[in-house]
Write a protein that holds these residues in place. Structure first.
Motif, PDB file in Angstrom:
ATOM      1  N   GLY A  60      19.537  91.903 -69.127  1.00  8.70           N
ATOM      2  CA  GLY A  60      19.257  92.494 -67.821  1.00  8.70           C
ATOM      3  C   GLY A  60      18.786  91.462 -66.816  1.00  8.70           C
ATOM      4  N   LEU A  61      17.891  90.564 -67.224  1.00  9.60           N
ATOM      5  CA  LEU A  61      17.432  89.516 -66.317  1.00  9.60           C
ATOM      6  C   LEU A  61      18.573  88.576 -65.914  1.00  9.60           C
ATOM      7  CD1 LEU A  61      14.016  88.589 -67.979  1.00  9.60           C
ATOM      8  CD2 LEU A  61      14.398  89.971 -65.922  1.00  9.60           C
ATOM      9  N   THR A  62      19.493  88.307 -66.838  1.00  5.18           N
ATOM     10  CA  THR A  62      20.633  87.438 -66.513  1.00  5.18           C
ATOM     11  C   THR A  62      21.537  88.090 -65.476  1.00  5.18           C
ATOM     12  OG1 THR A  62      20.584  86.513 -68.748  1.00  5.18           O
ATOM     13  CG2 THR A  62      22.592  86.178 -67.469  1.00  5.18           C
ATOM     14  N   LEU A  63      21.820  89.361 -65.627  1.00  4.52           N
ATOM     15  CA  LEU A  63      22.678  90.050 -64.658  1.00  4.52           C
ATOM     16  C   LEU A  63      22.007  90.124 -63.289  1.00  4.52           C
ATOM     17  CD1 LEU A  63      24.085  92.934 -66.879  1.00  4.52           C
ATOM     18  CD2 LEU A  63      25.185  90.782 -66.251  1.00  4.52           C
ATOM     19  N   ILE A  64      20.701  90.337 -63.266  1.00  2.77           N
ATOM     20  CA  ILE A  64      19.987  90.314 -61.980  1.00  2.77           C
ATOM     21  C   ILE A  64      20.058  88.919 -61.360  1.00  2.77           C
ATOM     22  CG2 ILE A  64      17.728  90.568 -60.910  1.00  2.77           C
ATOM     23  CD1 ILE A  64      17.127  92.755 -62.966  1.00  2.77           C
ATOM     24  N   MET A  65      19.972  87.890 -62.202  1.00  7.25           N
ATOM     25  CA  MET A  65      20.127  86.519 -61.708  1.00  7.25           C
ATOM     26  C   MET A  65      21.506  86.315 -61.084  1.00  7.25           C
ATOM     27  SD  MET A  65      20.548  83.024 -63.899  1.00  7.25           S
ATOM     28  CE  MET A  65      22.251  83.502 -64.239  1.00  7.25           C
ATOM     29  N   LEU A  66      22.554  86.840 -61.726  1.00  6.06           N
ATOM     30  CA  LEU A  66      23.907  86.692 -61.188  1.00  6.06           C
ATOM     31  C   LEU A  66      24.074  87.422 -59.872  1.00  6.06           C
ATOM     32  CD1 LEU A  66      26.056  87.052 -64.448  1.00  6.06           C
ATOM     33  CD2 LEU A  66      25.455  84.960 -63.221  1.00  6.06           C
ATOM     34  N   ALA A  67      23.303  88.487 -59.664  1.00  4.57           N
ATOM     35  CA  ALA A  67      23.364  89.198 -58.384  1.00  4.57           C
ATOM     36  C   ALA A  67      22.822  88.341 -57.245  1.00  4.57           C
ATOM     37  CB  ALA A  67      22.584  90.508 -58.474  1.00  4.57           C
ATOM     38  N   CYS A  68      22.055  87.315 -57.567  1.00  6.53           N
ATOM     39  CA  CYS A  68      21.500  86.411 -56.547  1.00  6.53           C
ATOM     40  C   CYS A  68      22.331  85.154 -56.381  1.00  6.53           C
ATOM     41  CB  CYS A  68      20.066  86.027 -56.926  1.00  6.53           C
ATOM     42  SG  CYS A  68      18.940  87.430 -57.095  1.00  6.53           S
ATOM     43  N   THR A  69      23.537  85.124 -56.941  1.00  4.56           N
ATOM     44  CA  THR A  69      24.386  83.934 -56.865  1.00  4.56           C
ATOM     45  C   THR A  69      24.860  83.709 -55.433  1.00  4.56           C
ATOM     46  OG1 THR A  69      25.154  84.256 -59.118  1.00  4.56           O
ATOM     47  CG2 THR A  69      26.501  82.847 -57.704  1.00  4.56           C
ATOM     48  N   LEU A  86      27.266  95.531 -58.677  1.00  2.00           N
ATOM     49  CA  LEU A  86      27.498  95.762 -60.104  1.00  2.00           C
ATOM     50  C   LEU A  86      26.509  94.963 -60.960  1.00  2.00           C
ATOM     51  CD1 LEU A  86      31.397  95.782 -60.396  1.00  2.00           C
ATOM     52  CD2 LEU A  86      29.842  97.708 -60.680  1.00  2.00           C
ATOM     53  N   ALA A  87      26.318  93.698 -60.621  1.00  2.39           N
ATOM     54  CA  ALA A  87      25.393  92.879 -61.398  1.00  2.39           C
ATOM     55  C   ALA A  87      23.970  93.431 -61.320  1.00  2.39           C
ATOM     56  CB  ALA A  87      25.438  91.431 -60.899  1.00  2.39           C
ATOM     57  N   ALA A  88      23.544  93.834 -60.141  1.00  2.00           N
ATOM     58  CA  ALA A  88      22.187  94.365 -59.989  1.00  2.00           C
ATOM     59  C   ALA A  88      22.021  95.694 -60.730  1.00  2.00           C
ATOM     60  CB  ALA A  88      21.860  94.537 -58.506  1.00  2.00           C
ATOM     61  N   VAL A  89      23.018  96.576 -60.622  1.00  2.00           N
ATOM     62  CA  VAL A  89      22.913  97.891 -61.267  1.00  2.00           C
ATOM     63  C   VAL A  89      22.925  97.753 -62.785  1.00  2.00           C
ATOM     64  CG1 VAL A  89      24.118 100.081 -61.621  1.00  2.00           C
ATOM     65  CG2 VAL A  89      23.864  99.158 -59.325  1.00  2.00           C
ATOM     66  N   PHE A  90      23.868  96.977 -63.321  1.00  2.00           N
ATOM     67  CA  PHE A  90      23.919  96.797 -64.766  1.00  2.00           C
ATOM     68  C   PHE A  90      22.699  96.049 -65.290  1.00  2.00           C
ATOM     69  CE2 PHE A  90      28.796  97.101 -64.584  1.00  2.00           C
ATOM     70  CZ  PHE A  90      28.712  98.483 -64.746  1.00  2.00           C
ATOM     71  N   GLY A  91      22.182  95.115 -64.494  1.00  2.38           N
ATOM     72  CA  GLY A  91      20.964  94.428 -64.909  1.00  2.38           C
ATOM     73  C   GLY A  91      19.778  95.372 -65.007  1.00  2.38           C
ATOM     74  N   ALA A  92      19.621  96.212 -64.002  1.00  2.97           N
ATOM     75  CA  ALA A  92      18.539  97.196 -64.046  1.00  2.97           C
ATOM     76  C   ALA A  92      18.728  98.182 -65.203  1.00  2.97           C
ATOM     77  CB  ALA A  92      18.468  97.946 -62.716  1.00  2.97           C
ATOM     78  N   PHE A  93      19.989  98.544 -65.462  1.00  8.00           N
ATOM     79  CA  PHE A  93      20.264  99.454 -66.576  1.00  8.00           C
ATOM     80  C   PHE A  93      19.891  98.817 -67.910  1.00  8.00           C
ATOM     81  CE2 PHE A  93      23.114 101.094 -69.873  1.00  8.00           C
ATOM     82  CZ  PHE A  93      22.867 102.461 -69.775  1.00  8.00           C
ATOM     83  N   ALA A  94      20.175  97.528 -68.090  1.00  7.49           N
ATOM     84  CA  ALA A  94      19.834  96.847 -69.341  1.00  7.49           C
ATOM     85  C   ALA A  94      18.327  96.754 -69.528  1.00  7.49           C
ATOM     86  CB  ALA A  94      20.467  95.455 -69.367  1.00  7.49           C
ATOM     87  N   VAL A  95      17.595  96.456 -68.459  1.00  9.99           N
ATOM     88  CA  VAL A  95      16.127  96.411 -68.564  1.00  9.99           C
ATOM     89  C   VAL A  95      15.578  97.799 -68.905  1.00  9.99           C
ATOM     90  CG1 VAL A  95      13.996  95.983 -67.279  1.00  9.99           C
ATOM     91  CG2 VAL A  95      15.942  94.431 -67.013  1.00  9.99           C
TER      92      VAL A  95
END
Length: 448
Positions: free
Chosen positions: A336-345, A148-157
């Motif tokens: 978007g970058l923040t959500l991608i960061m959370l996907a790497c938690t 979810l974090a990766a998909v929403f992050g990519a969507f925001a970018v």
């Protein structure tokens, strides 16, 4: 035949005379006596016959039932590791052999007792030993949260790219930005325009012109770093540092790299200003603080962060440094970058086992921010769509609508982005269990 009194627990002659079973010799074969199971003997030779033996009735059936229950419990314990199906078959066979000594109710009680015993052992077998490191949620969030974090992050970018393309590469987009830019402060409420004006002011320090918003960003970033260090979230500290570097570099590099064709001859015919660097830094500082604080403060700092980011976005438009689309693009890019960061938690970026739990505040506030941001964004885009005919001719009647919708979209996108960050920060900090609400902990660790 003497009279006998039969009760639930006792069966013995009332007149004290010994009683025979009345079963012919050899009819049942050689069996154990009723009184002592397992003792060889004959059961029931007729009275007066040669070689007749008298077997006294047991004083009570309680020892017999108790012996059977103890044996069956032991059997259940012994074959528990072998599987429940084998245990059920053993109980069925045992019950068939003892139909003469136990009633159906007793057999049912034994079965229920064994089932309860097995159920009591199952949770302890599934409990998580923290020291063993067997729990996958101790090292990374659930896969669904990461996706979810990766998909929403990519969507925001991707949404940030779409905003840039529509606002810069189309005639209507450039005209909308210019109409919203001219006299933008006049469309804001008095108190909002005053706060935006304060944040947009700058002062000189050693020959440098430093904006008030930049000072707030630095203070917020330092506080976030201190909180992370106190909480010993080293992985999160590294993530936030990388986020700040990447977001700042993206804002500065894209501003010089993205083309801006001259499609109209209206008021703001300067070079590319997308995305807004001041808005990007404000968003980075706000999300860093919202991600660093403990669970009980995340919702509060998400609200404050969205409000602060939107105010900075409006302030750069008020002073004429940026267009509304520049601020919106910056917020979407940082989100978007923040959500991608959370996907790497993983690791120390999460709440430790034993402290993870669902948060009604996070769930309610996050839901309200996401839904409210989506609805406000849709309404702002609806206003822009209504302004379409006037944008072709730079109509004056479209100017007021462009200013209002521009401010509304800045606040709406900021609210939506911080609502998503709040929800997914909690989902990655307190991973979901296979059963439970959002943020519910896995099985508790063993007690020592």
């Amino acid at each position: 035949m003497s009279d006998k009194k039969r009760t639930k627990l006792y069966l013995e002659p009332l007149d004290g005379e010994p009683e025979t079973t009345g079963v012919p010799d050899g009819a049942l074969g050689t069996m154990g006596t009723l009184g002592t199971l397992g003792t060889p003997g004959t059961l029931g030779t007729p009275a007066g016959a040669p070689g007749a033996t008298r077997s006294p009735m047991p004083v009570s059936f309680e020892p017999v039932a108790g012996t059977q229950r103890s044996a069956r419990r032991q059997t259940a314990d012994d074959i528990m590791d072998g599987g429940f199906s084998e245990f059920a078959a053993g109980v069925a066979d045992d019950g068939g052999a003892d139909d003469g000594n136990t009633d159906d109710g007793d057999t049912d009680d034994v079965g229920r007792s064994a089932a309860r015993s097995s159920r009591r052992r199952t949770p302890s077998a599934n409990r998580i030993d923290v020291d063993s490191g067997a729990d996958p949620l101790d090292t990374r969030p659930r896969g669904s949260s990461i996706v979810l974090a990766a998909v929403f992050g990519a969507f925001a970018v991707a949404a940030a790219i779409v905003v840039w393309w529509v606002a810069v590469q189309t005639m209507g987009g450039q005209e909308y930005d210019n109409l919203a830019y001219a006299g933008f402060s006049s469309s804001l409420p008095g108190w909002l325009a005053a706060i935006a004006g304060i944040l947009s002011k700058s002062f000189s320090f050693g020959g440098l012109h430093i904006a008030v918003s930049a000072v707030v960003d630095v203070v917020a970033g330092v506080v976030a770093a201190i909180v992370v260090v106190i909480r010993k979230r080293w992985r999160l500290l590294a993530q936030l540092v990388v986020l700040a570097i990447v977001a700042f570099a993206a804002a500065e590099l894209l501003k010089g790299m993205l083309p801006r064709p001259l499609l109209n001859m209206s008021q703001l015919n300067v070079g590319n200003t997308a995305p807004s660097g001041h808005t990007a830094m404000a968003a980075v500082a706000a999300v860093a603080l919202a991600c660093a604080v403990p669970r009980v403060l995340r919702a509060l700092f998400a609200i404050l962060g969205a409000l602060y980011t939107a105010l900075v976005g409006c302030s750069v438009v008020v002073i004429g440094a940026h267009r509304p689309s520049d601020a919106i693009m910056a917020v979407l890019l940082v989100g978007g970058l923040t959500l991608i960061m959370l996907a790497c938690t993983s690791g120390s970026g999460m709440d430790p086992l034993g402290t993870r739990m669902s948060s009604a505040t996070v769930q309610i506030v996050g839901t309200v921010m996401i839904v409210g941001g989506v609805m406000a964004t849709i309404y702002g885009l609806y206003i822009v769509w209504q302004l379409g005919p006037g944008l072709q001719y730079s109509a004056r009647w479209a100017a007021a609508g462009a200013r209002v919708s521009g401010a509304m979209l800045i606040f709406a996108v900021s609210t939506l982005v911080f609502g998503a960050v709040l929800a997914l920060r909690h989902a990655t900090a307190a991973p979901l269990s296979k059963s439970g609400l959002v943020g519910a902990p896995p099985a508790p660790p063993k007690r020592r």
